[in-house]
Design a protein around this motif. Structure first.
Motif, PDB file in Angstrom:
ATOM      1  N   VAL A  86      -3.471 -13.312   4.382  1.00 17.83           N
ATOM      2  CA  VAL A  86      -3.598 -13.552   2.455  1.00 17.83           C
ATOM      3  C   VAL A  86      -2.820 -13.083   2.022  1.00 17.83           C
ATOM      4  O   VAL A  86      -2.672 -12.911   0.912  1.00 17.83           O
ATOM      5  N   VAL A  87      -4.006 -11.640   2.034  1.00 16.12           N
ATOM      6  CA  VAL A  87      -3.790 -10.266   1.407  1.00 16.12           C
ATOM      7  C   VAL A  87      -2.858 -10.003   1.137  1.00 16.12           C
ATOM      8  O   VAL A  87      -1.220  -9.961   0.047  1.00 16.12           O
ATOM      9  N   VAL A  88      -1.614 -10.308   2.302  1.00 13.98           N
ATOM     10  CA  VAL A  88       0.101  -9.550   1.956  1.00 13.98           C
ATOM     11  C   VAL A  88       0.461 -11.254   1.432  1.00 13.98           C
ATOM     12  O   VAL A  88       2.076 -10.946   0.615  1.00 13.98           O
ATOM     13  N   LEU A  89       0.631 -12.434   1.931  1.00 15.40           N
ATOM     14  CA  LEU A  89       0.965 -13.142   1.169  1.00 15.40           C
ATOM     15  C   LEU A  89       1.119 -13.635  -0.567  1.00 15.40           C
ATOM     16  O   LEU A  89       2.100 -14.041  -1.485  1.00 15.40           O
ATOM     17  N   LEU A  90      -0.553 -12.491  -0.728  1.00 14.21           N
ATOM     18  CA  LEU A  90      -0.536 -12.705  -2.444  1.00 14.21           C
ATOM     19  C   LEU A  90       0.425 -11.920  -3.360  1.00 14.21           C
ATOM     20  O   LEU A  90       0.693 -11.833  -3.896  1.00 14.21           O
ATOM     21  N   VAL A  91       0.494 -10.515  -2.060  1.00 17.26           N
ATOM     22  CA  VAL A  91       1.313  -9.269  -2.539  1.00 17.26           C
ATOM     23  C   VAL A  91       2.601  -9.853  -2.440  1.00 17.26           C
ATOM     24  O   VAL A  91       3.301  -9.650  -3.920  1.00 17.26           O
ATOM     25  N   ARG A  92       3.482 -10.416  -1.460  1.00 20.37           N
ATOM     26  CA  ARG A  92       4.880 -10.760  -2.015  1.00 20.37           C
ATOM     27  C   ARG A  92       4.735 -11.898  -2.581  1.00 20.37           C
ATOM     28  O   ARG A  92       6.007 -12.342  -3.530  1.00 20.37           O
ATOM     29  N   GLU A  99      -0.121  -1.766  -7.364  1.00 21.80           N
ATOM     30  CA  GLU A  99       0.228  -0.555  -8.053  1.00 21.80           C
ATOM     31  C   GLU A  99      -1.867   0.059  -7.397  1.00 21.80           C
ATOM     32  O   GLU A  99      -2.119   0.788  -8.017  1.00 21.80           O
ATOM     33  N   ASN A 100      -3.127  -0.786  -7.555  1.00 22.81           N
ATOM     34  CA  ASN A 100      -4.084  -0.432  -7.231  1.00 22.81           C
ATOM     35  C   ASN A 100      -4.513  -0.215  -5.419  1.00 22.81           C
ATOM     36  O   ASN A 100      -5.219  -2.110  -4.578  1.00 22.81           O
ATOM     37  N   ARG A 101      -4.090   0.730  -4.929  1.00 24.16           N
ATOM     38  CA  ARG A 101      -4.690   0.438  -3.411  1.00 24.16           C
ATOM     39  C   ARG A 101      -5.872   0.441  -3.250  1.00 24.16           C
ATOM     40  O   ARG A 101      -6.343  -0.377  -1.737  1.00 24.16           O
ATOM     41  N   ILE A 159      -1.397  -1.103   4.152  1.00 30.17           N
ATOM     42  CA  ILE A 159      -0.902  -1.117   2.283  1.00 30.17           C
ATOM     43  C   ILE A 159       0.013   0.145   2.118  1.00 30.17           C
ATOM     44  O   ILE A 159       1.004  -0.711   1.522  1.00 30.17           O
ATOM     45  N   ASP A 160       0.218   0.965   2.962  1.00 26.21           N
ATOM     46  CA  ASP A 160       1.566   1.975   3.199  1.00 26.21           C
ATOM     47  C   ASP A 160       3.223   1.010   2.828  1.00 26.21           C
ATOM     48  O   ASP A 160       3.903   1.109   2.858  1.00 26.21           O
ATOM     49  N   VAL A 161       2.309   0.124   3.417  1.00 26.28           N
ATOM     50  CA  VAL A 161       4.003  -0.780   4.136  1.00 26.28           C
ATOM     51  C   VAL A 161       3.897  -2.073   2.916  1.00 26.28           C
ATOM     52  O   VAL A 161       5.114  -2.149   2.841  1.00 26.28           O
ATOM     53  N   LEU A 162       2.981  -2.176   2.539  1.00 29.97           N
ATOM     54  CA  LEU A 162       3.079  -3.116   1.057  1.00 29.97           C
ATOM     55  C   LEU A 162       3.846  -2.403  -0.187  1.00 29.97           C
ATOM     56  O   LEU A 162       4.218  -2.607  -0.482  1.00 29.97           O
TER      57      LEU A 162
END
Length: 162
Positions: A86-92, A99-101, A159-162
C-alpha cells in the motif's frame, strides 16, 4: 486608616501574584488527579499482560500451536507485506512523498509490531478468550524479535529503492 487599607491591598496583591496566579484553576485538582491515575494505566496493563502470559503458551479447546503459528504469521509477516504494498502504491501515485524517509519507515514499522496490550485488557473486561489471547500474544512477542528485525532490514531496502 487609608494607609492601612493601601498596605493591605498591596500585601494582598503580592500574595495573589506569588501564590494564587501560579496555582491551578479552582477545579484544576480534578485534572491533576485524572492525570495521575492515567499515568498508571500502562504499568498496570503490563502487569496484567505479564500475568496472562507468564505460564507461556497453553493449548486450550480450539486453539492449537498450528493455529497460533498461522495467526502469528499473518500478523507479523503478511500484514506488514500488505502495508508495504500500500505504501509503495501511495508513493507511486504521488499521494505520499519520499522526501521524509523517516516517516515512511515509521509507517512501515508500525505495521510490523505485535498486537497491542489493549487487546488483552478488552478480552479480560469481557471475559472472552483471555487464555487463548495470552497464548497468542506470548508467541507473537517472542516471534516479533525476529520478524521486526527482518522487517526493518526489508523496509530500509524498500525505502532506498523508492
Amino acid at each position: 486608616s487609608s494607609s492601612s487599607s493601601s498596605s493591605s491591598s498591596s500585601s494582598s496583591s503580592w500574595y495573589y501574584e506569588t501564590h494564587v496566579s501560579e496555582t491551578l484553576p479552582p477545579l484544576g485538582f480534578v485534572g491533576d488527579v485524572i492525570t495521575r491515575f492515567g499515568s498508571t494505566v500502562v504499568p498496570l496493563a503490563l502487569v496484567m499482560l505479564g500475568g496472562k502470559i507468564a505460564r507461556g503458551p497453553s493449548q486450550s479447546e480450539g486453539l492449537c500451536y498450528g493455529r497460533i503459528a498461522v495467526m502469528c504469521l499473518c500478523r507479523l509477516v503478511l500484514i506488514p507485506c500488505l502495508i508495504a504494498a500500500v505504501v509503495v502504491l501511495l508513493v507511486r501515485a504521488g499521494a505520499l512523498g519520499t522526501e521524509n524517509r523517516l516517516l515512511l519507515l515509521v509507517l512501515l514499522l508500525e505495521s510490523a509490531t505485535p498486537t497491542a496490550i489493549n487487546l488483552i485488557i478488552m478480552a479480560m473486561h469481557h471475559g472472552a478468550h483471555v487464555r487463548e489471547l495470552g497464548s497468542f500474544m506470548f508467541c507473537a512477542y517472542l516471534a516479533s524479535v525476529f520478524t521486526i528485525t527482518g522487517a526493518t532490514i526489508f523496509f530500509c531496502f524498500l525505502i532506498d529503492v523508492l
